[in-house]
Design a protein around this motif. Structure first.
Motif, PDB file in Angstrom:
ATOM      1  N   PHE A  18       0.809  -1.289  -0.109  1.00  0.00           N
ATOM      2  CA  PHE A  18      -0.013  -0.003  -0.001  1.00  0.00           C
ATOM      3  C   PHE A  18       0.869   1.166  -0.070  1.00  0.00           C
ATOM      4  CE2 PHE A  18      -2.928   3.143   1.889  1.00  0.00           C
ATOM      5  CZ  PHE A  18      -4.088   2.924   1.236  1.00  0.00           C
ATOM      6  N   VAL A  34      -3.763   8.327  -2.078  1.00  0.00           N
ATOM      7  CA  VAL A  34      -4.843   7.460  -1.600  1.00  0.00           C
ATOM      8  C   VAL A  34      -6.351   7.822  -2.276  1.00  0.00           C
ATOM      9  CG1 VAL A  34      -6.054   6.398   0.326  1.00  0.00           C
ATOM     10  CG2 VAL A  34      -3.331   6.714   0.270  1.00  0.00           C
ATOM     11  N   ASN A  89       5.020   0.156  -4.504  1.00  0.00           N
ATOM     12  CA  ASN A  89       3.814   0.326  -3.608  1.00  0.00           C
ATOM     13  C   ASN A  89       2.757   1.077  -4.678  1.00  0.00           C
ATOM     14  OD1 ASN A  89       4.683  -0.244  -0.875  1.00  0.00           O
ATOM     15  ND2 ASN A  89       5.795   1.736  -0.797  1.00  0.00           N
ATOM     16  N   ARG A  90       1.456   1.139  -4.188  1.00  0.00           N
ATOM     17  CA  ARG A  90       0.398   1.501  -4.717  1.00  0.00           C
ATOM     18  C   ARG A  90       0.435   3.211  -4.530  1.00  0.00           C
ATOM     19  NH1 ARG A  90      -4.757  -1.146  -2.779  1.00  0.00           N
ATOM     20  NH2 ARG A  90      -5.542   1.027  -3.445  1.00  0.00           N
ATOM     21  N   ASN A  91       0.610   3.819  -3.280  1.00  0.00           N
ATOM     22  CA  ASN A  91       0.562   5.163  -2.925  1.00  0.00           C
ATOM     23  C   ASN A  91       1.747   5.997  -2.456  1.00  0.00           C
ATOM     24  OD1 ASN A  91      -2.489   4.816  -3.525  1.00  0.00           O
ATOM     25  ND2 ASN A  91      -2.251   3.386  -1.684  1.00  0.00           N
ATOM     26  N   SER A 117      -2.153  -8.197   1.127  1.00  0.00           N
ATOM     27  CA  SER A 117      -3.489  -8.468   1.557  1.00  0.00           C
ATOM     28  C   SER A 117      -3.842  -9.909   1.335  1.00  0.00           C
ATOM     29  CB  SER A 117      -4.329  -7.501   0.751  1.00  0.00           C
ATOM     30  OG  SER A 117      -5.605  -7.544   0.959  1.00  0.00           O
ATOM     31  N   SER A 123     -10.857  -3.646  -2.391  1.00  0.00           N
ATOM     32  CA  SER A 123      -9.547  -2.784  -2.146  1.00  0.00           C
ATOM     33  C   SER A 123      -8.355  -3.758  -1.688  1.00  0.00           C
ATOM     34  CB  SER A 123      -9.830  -2.060  -0.954  1.00  0.00           C
ATOM     35  OG  SER A 123     -10.309  -2.788   0.280  1.00  0.00           O
ATOM     36  N   TYR A 128      -5.410  -3.503  -6.555  1.00  0.00           N
ATOM     37  CA  TYR A 128      -4.106  -3.899  -6.670  1.00  0.00           C
ATOM     38  C   TYR A 128      -3.861  -4.537  -8.281  1.00  0.00           C
ATOM     39  CZ  TYR A 128      -2.558  -3.590  -1.803  1.00  0.00           C
ATOM     40  OH  TYR A 128      -2.322  -3.214  -0.537  1.00  0.00           O
TER      41      TYR A 128
END
Length: 375
Positions: A18, A34, A89-91, A117, A123, A128
């Motif tokens: 994340f 986010v 990471n995503r964010n 996750s 989510s 992802y």
């Protein structure tokens, strides 16, 4: 067990997480990432960011990913598995797109992806996959060769994920004073999500009240409670509860909230409780603030003895489980028959997310699924 040293056809593993701020100046930009597209004013983001500012503006999640990265590399090396491990990471940095670009330039063309996750939800899984599709589209626009990415299956019921949590509960029970220990309740916690997202989580055949999201968490809770009973001889009452709600008050989200549950336990005369964050891989902000700070303060206000058990984090058994998941998928991709490791009633999850699995809020392409535009 699959061959412990043959990752073919994969030439890399990507740890996908994340992300989180690593200083006070990062907090608002991180929250803008986010919440992008939701039109939330910056002043509101500053209010939301107070949880981070209480901890110096630093989320623990990035350091925890670094620890898991090191544990994976150590486990792979010890097992004789020659496979590089990357992290994106995503964010927040290191951003997924930047990491995929680095992997392509390093010559990686077939990538297994582990998301931090463990359960099915929009989510926790499809988002992802959407981020992977966005990153691949960016590389395509740059004229770079596109790797094939495969997301490893959900691991909520893998022994290497469950066993460390069982030991965490046993350790937390041992910390309680003996007069209240035997009567302690177990509060299994996970992130609350909108009822509508829960109801449509998992493959279409599993949609319904709570969907796969609730069903998977209940299965893990039963596994842990059963293991605790077997090892202590005590049948501790337990319940699945929720935390970290962030949506509009008029939108139904999964309940009860952990703080409300602690009040109910106190009113019912429960002597103590152990909060068990089964929905989280590591002790990131939702655990540090919502459980260790907010819920613990509520328990103190009530006079209810409470402990919080450990998440899996970089436990060597979890690192070994990731290796097992990787080699299992590699053998499957090679056409070999593999016995998949899973505890509980639900069995091993699917490798390829089917069409309609954890549907998007708005139609967006998602990689590593049956509906992926990137074969």
């Amino acid at each position: 067990m699959p061959d412990q040293r043959d990752p073919a056809p994969y030439d890399a593993l990507l740890l996908l997480s994340f992300g989180g701020p690593e200083g006070p100046e990062d907090v608002v930009p991180f929250l803008e990432n986010v919440t992008r597209g939701r039109g939330i004013p910056k002043e509101r983001l500053k209010e939301v960011g107070q949880h981070y500012f209480l901890f110096g503006g630093v989320s623990p999640i990035n350091d925890q990913c670094r620890a898991l990265l090191a544990a994976l590399r150590e486990d792979f090396a010890a097992a004789g598995l020659d496979l590089p491990v990357y992290w994106g990471n995503r964010n927040w940095a290191p951003y997924l797109t930047d990491t995929l670009r680095e992997m392509v330039r390093d010559g990686r063309r077939r990538i297994a992806v582990l998301a931090t996750s463990a359960y099915a939800s929009y989510s926790g899984c499809r988002q992802y996959r959407e981020n992977l599709a966005d990153a691949l589209a960016a590389l395509e626009a740059e004229g770079l060769p596109l790797p094939k990415v495969d997301k490893l299956r959900h691991y909520f019921n893998h022994p290497g994920f469950v066993e460390p949590m069982v030991e965490g509960v046993l350790s937390s029970l041992a910390e309680l004073d003996e007069p209240v220990r035997a009567g302690a309740h177990l509060a299994f916690t996970t992130h609350s999500i909108p009822d509508s997202a829960a109801d449509t989580s998992g493959p279409v055949g599993e949609h319904g009240e709570g969907g796969a999201y609730v069903r998977q968490h209940l299965d893990v809770a039963r596994l842990i409670a059963g293991a605790v009973r077997e090892r202590t001889g005590v049948d501790h009452p337990w319940k699945l509860v929720y935390q970290s709600r962030s949506g509009a008050p008029h939108v139904p989200w999964l309940e009860p909230d952990i703080c409300d549950h602690l009040e109910e336990l106190h009113e019912a005369g429960a002597p103590a409780a152990v909060m068990v964050p089964i929905g989280f891989v590591s002790d990131h902000m939702e655990v540090l603030y919502d459980l260790d700070t907010e819920a613990t303060a509520k328990a103190a206000e009530l006079g209810l003895p409470v402990r919080r058990s450990a998440t899996v984090g970089a436990d060597p058994r979890f690192a070994a489980a990731v290796r097992d998941l990787l080699l299992e998928r590699a053998a499957t991709e090679r056409g070999a028959a593999v016995e998949r490791c899973a505890l509980g009633a639900l069995g091993p999850s699917h490798d390829l997310c089917p069409v309609g699995c954890c549907p998007a809020r708005a139609k967006r392409p998602a990689a590593a699924g049956a509906d992926s535009p990137y074969a």
